[in-house]
Design a protein around this motif. Structure first.
Motif: not given
Length: 292
Positions: A3-11, A27-30, A35-40, A91-94
């Motif tokens: 699986f390739l992770l988005p660059a924003s998730l790599i410390p 931590v970043r995924i969480g 943030g997505a849940l709060v936004l929704m 969530l990092g989805v384009p």
């Protein structure tokens, strides 16, 4: 499987295989999920408030209740769709491919439902501009009837003989609309024939007295009677008068009967079609005699 992770998730400065590397990713995924849940949650609350505000505003503007409900749900649905795209972006989805996919799906659905969308669009316009209302007698798409219901997809008419017609709004809006009740009054016309030996002025005077005797016939515009033409067996008079839309059928039939009874009482004839035949007697040709 990799699986390739988005660059924003790599410390930054994290070495692959270390505990801190995976902890940082978790931590970043969480945080992104939170943030997505709060936004929704906040976005849906705001979307509902905005949709309800729009509904109250349209209600104060005296919009049709059917249209108010439709537009309120449309506003709410658009806002929720935008929130979903924003949440996926968090969530990092384009978002660009998602928007393109939604646009393509919307185009496909629009082409498949072209007729239904046309009816829907015309339904909204009919409710907004109100060329007719429930209870009006109209001619739409070549159909005569009393309007019983107007919704977003079709118009329901009650025909004079008791049948019911459901006309798609696309045909209603795409053709001429005749509203017989919009002005509140209508003019009717009668043609009455009198004999050539009768007094035209006296016949007209009798009809004018009948105008004054019927309270349903309006004085403004003023009713009138004129000579229309010279027919084969009668002098034709045309009678025009105005009345309330609700009284037109009863008024014109009662007036026609009153004219007949008044003319009979005054000795004014109403002739029926007649033809004079001239028979010439003579000797038939020889061929005609043999054929007989």
């Amino acid at each position: 499987m990799h699986f390739l992770l988005p660059a924003s998730l790599i410390p930054p400065n994290a070495a692959a295989g270390t505990v801190s590397y995976y902890v940082g990713i978790a931590v970043r995924i969480g945080m992104n999920v939170l943030g997505a849940l709060v936004l929704m949650v906040i976005g849906i609350w705001l979307a509902r408030r905005l949709a309800n505000f729009a509904e109250r505003a349209m209600g104060r503007a005296k919009f049709d209740s059917t249209l108010v409900g439709f537009l309120r749900n449309l506003v709410y649905g658009v806002l929720v769709a935008l929130l979903a795209v924003m949440a996926l972006g968090v969530l990092g989805v384009p978002s660009a491919p998602l928007v393109a996919a939604l646009g393509t799906a919307g185009l496909a659905v629009g082409l498949a439902l072209q007729g239904s969308l046309s009816n829907l669009a015309w339904g909204v316009l009919l409710i907004i501009f109100r060329p007719f209302r429930v209870g009006d007698f109209v001619t739409v798409a070549g159909v005569d009837g009393t309007v019983e219901n107007i919704n977003l997809m079709h118009t329901q008419l009650l025909l004079p003989d008791g049948r019911e017609a459901i006309v798609p709004n696309g045909k209603v809006g795409g053709d001429a609309i005749t509203n017989y009740n919009r002005r509140g009054r209508r003019r009717f016309e009668l043609t009455v024939g009198i004999g050539y030996k009768d007094d035209i002025g006296a016949a007209m005077a009798e009809i004018r007295e009948l105008f004054a005797a019927d309270p349903r016939i309006l004085k403004d515009p003023e009713p009138g009677v004129w000579t229309k033409g010279l027919g084969e067996s009668s002098v034709d008079l045309v009678v025009r008068a105005w009345t309330r839309s609700a009284d037109i059928w009863a008024t014109q039939t009662d007036l026609l009967r009153a004219i007949k009874e008044r003319f009979d009482d005054k000795g004014i004839s109403i002739p029926f079609p007649q033809r004079e035949l001239t028979v010439v007697q003579g000797v038939l040709p020889v061929g005609a005699q043999q054929g007989s």
